[in-house]
Scaffold this motif. Structure first.
Motif, PDB file in Angstrom:
ATOM      1  N   PRO A  83     -34.635 -45.073  52.451  1.00 13.81           N
ATOM      2  CA  PRO A  83     -33.208 -45.885  52.143  1.00 13.81           C
ATOM      3  C   PRO A  83     -33.887 -47.135  51.315  1.00 13.81           C
ATOM      4  O   PRO A  83     -33.165 -47.723  50.307  1.00 13.81           O
ATOM      5  CB  PRO A  83     -32.585 -45.991  53.410  1.00 13.81           C
ATOM      6  CG  PRO A  83     -32.911 -44.929  54.163  1.00 13.81           C
ATOM      7  CD  PRO A  83     -34.442 -44.593  53.879  1.00 13.81           C
ATOM      8  N   VAL A  84     -34.782 -47.823  51.791  1.00 15.37           N
ATOM      9  CA  VAL A  84     -35.370 -48.989  51.147  1.00 15.37           C
ATOM     10  C   VAL A  84     -35.608 -48.908  49.857  1.00 15.37           C
ATOM     11  O   VAL A  84     -35.416 -49.530  48.882  1.00 15.37           O
ATOM     12  CB  VAL A  84     -36.368 -49.831  52.155  1.00 15.37           C
ATOM     13  CG1 VAL A  84     -37.101 -50.878  51.571  1.00 15.37           C
ATOM     14  CG2 VAL A  84     -35.767 -50.079  53.675  1.00 15.37           C
ATOM     15  N   GLN A  87     -32.863 -48.396  47.543  1.00  9.74           N
ATOM     16  CA  GLN A  87     -32.083 -49.679  47.297  1.00  9.74           C
ATOM     17  C   GLN A  87     -32.822 -50.442  46.322  1.00  9.74           C
ATOM     18  O   GLN A  87     -32.397 -50.914  45.426  1.00  9.74           O
ATOM     19  CB  GLN A  87     -31.872 -50.477  48.536  1.00  9.74           C
ATOM     20  CG  GLN A  87     -30.828 -50.100  49.419  1.00  9.74           C
ATOM     21  CD  GLN A  87     -30.569 -50.973  50.763  1.00  9.74           C
ATOM     22  OE1 GLN A  87     -31.804 -51.509  51.134  1.00  9.74           O
ATOM     23  NE2 GLN A  87     -29.592 -50.835  51.375  1.00  9.74           N
ATOM     24  N   GLU A  90     -32.391 -49.021  42.989  1.00 12.40           N
ATOM     25  CA  GLU A  90     -30.906 -49.447  42.276  1.00 12.40           C
ATOM     26  C   GLU A  90     -30.895 -50.653  41.666  1.00 12.40           C
ATOM     27  O   GLU A  90     -30.183 -51.112  40.888  1.00 12.40           O
ATOM     28  CB  GLU A  90     -29.954 -49.186  43.576  1.00 12.40           C
ATOM     29  CG  GLU A  90     -29.766 -47.693  43.598  1.00 12.40           C
ATOM     30  CD  GLU A  90     -28.799 -47.583  44.988  1.00 12.40           C
ATOM     31  OE1 GLU A  90     -27.985 -48.448  45.184  1.00 12.40           O
ATOM     32  OE2 GLU A  90     -28.849 -46.251  45.580  1.00 12.40           O
ATOM     33  N   SER A  91     -31.828 -51.578  42.336  1.00 16.11           N
ATOM     34  CA  SER A  91     -31.969 -53.076  41.944  1.00 16.11           C
ATOM     35  C   SER A  91     -32.512 -53.050  40.509  1.00 16.11           C
ATOM     36  O   SER A  91     -32.049 -54.192  39.948  1.00 16.11           O
ATOM     37  CB  SER A  91     -32.531 -53.911  42.895  1.00 16.11           C
ATOM     38  OG  SER A  91     -33.992 -53.814  42.911  1.00 16.11           O
ATOM     39  N   PRO A 118     -35.924 -42.302  44.306  1.00 19.55           N
ATOM     40  CA  PRO A 118     -36.116 -43.505  43.702  1.00 19.55           C
ATOM     41  C   PRO A 118     -37.108 -43.777  42.700  1.00 19.55           C
ATOM     42  O   PRO A 118     -37.546 -44.862  42.023  1.00 19.55           O
ATOM     43  CB  PRO A 118     -36.562 -44.449  45.096  1.00 19.55           C
ATOM     44  CG  PRO A 118     -37.364 -43.520  45.771  1.00 19.55           C
ATOM     45  CD  PRO A 118     -36.849 -42.139  45.635  1.00 19.55           C
ATOM     46  N   SER A 161     -36.667 -53.380  54.595  1.00 22.91           N
ATOM     47  CA  SER A 161     -35.818 -54.415  53.722  1.00 22.91           C
ATOM     48  C   SER A 161     -36.336 -55.706  53.747  1.00 22.91           C
ATOM     49  O   SER A 161     -36.595 -56.550  52.885  1.00 22.91           O
ATOM     50  CB  SER A 161     -34.323 -54.661  54.447  1.00 22.91           C
ATOM     51  OG  SER A 161     -33.699 -53.539  53.976  1.00 22.91           O
TER      52      SER A 161
END
Length: 180
Positions: A83-84, A87, A90-91, A118, A161
């Motif tokens: 999940p990290v 994210q 996505e950034s 990702p 994160s």
């Protein structure tokens, strides 16, 4: 020879070994220095995970700061870091490439379909040779490679994160600023 000297030598040797063992157990395995830091990334060209007719290699990462993540479906910690990575992808703050390490191609494709992908691209390292060239001890491991293809950072273990915020992104920003 006095009797106590005969027993003293093994006792001294035992205490020295015990001291070394104690010191070794107190070290953080995530802080293992990599001899590849500040050296060109080991050259490779492997078939891509999803498109085996195409390849992915070190040349594909040149020209931009890249995050190179070594992962596998059998790796529990890879699942926790995923999940990290999603994210971070996505950034759009860094190009993310993967090295699927000692895995089953079909299983890895299913895994990415289920949890999200990702990566801009994944190299498929079925026998682990490229991972060995990169000094991989296990999965996950993550490298930051600069625009010239030089390894600037290695993170052993799952990304969090906090690691992304405090280590990865500041380094990526610094490397991008020095290129322009």
């Amino acid at each position: 020879m006095p009797r106590f000297i005969r027993y003293l030598a093994p006792l001294v040797a035992f205490l020295a070994l015990a001291g070394l063992l104690y010191k070794g157990l107190s070290l953080d395995p995530r802080k293992v220095p990599s001899p590849l830091i500040d050296k060109p990334a080991p050259a490779f060209s492997l078939k891509r995970l999803k498109q085996p007719e195409a390849t992915l290699g070190t040349e594909d990462m040149k020209g931009k700061v890249s995050l190179f993540n070594v992962w596998a479906t059998w790796c529990v910690a890879c699942r926790s870091e995923h999940p990290v990575l999603m994210q971070l992808a996505e950034s759009g703050k860094v190009a993310i490439y993967g090295l699927n390490y000692k895995d089953d191609r079909a299983e890895a494709k299913r895994w990415l379909l289920r949890y999200g992908d990702p990566y801009l691209a994944n190299a498929f390292d079925a026998d682990g040779r490229v991972g060995i060239d990169w000094g991989v001890y296990g999965t996950p491991e993550t490298f930051i490679v600069d625009q010239q293809g030089v390894i600037r950072h290695k993170h052993i273990g799952p990304l969090t994160s906090e690691v992304v915020r405090d280590e990865i992104l500041p380094l990526v920003e610094k490397l991008e600023a020095t290129s322009g």
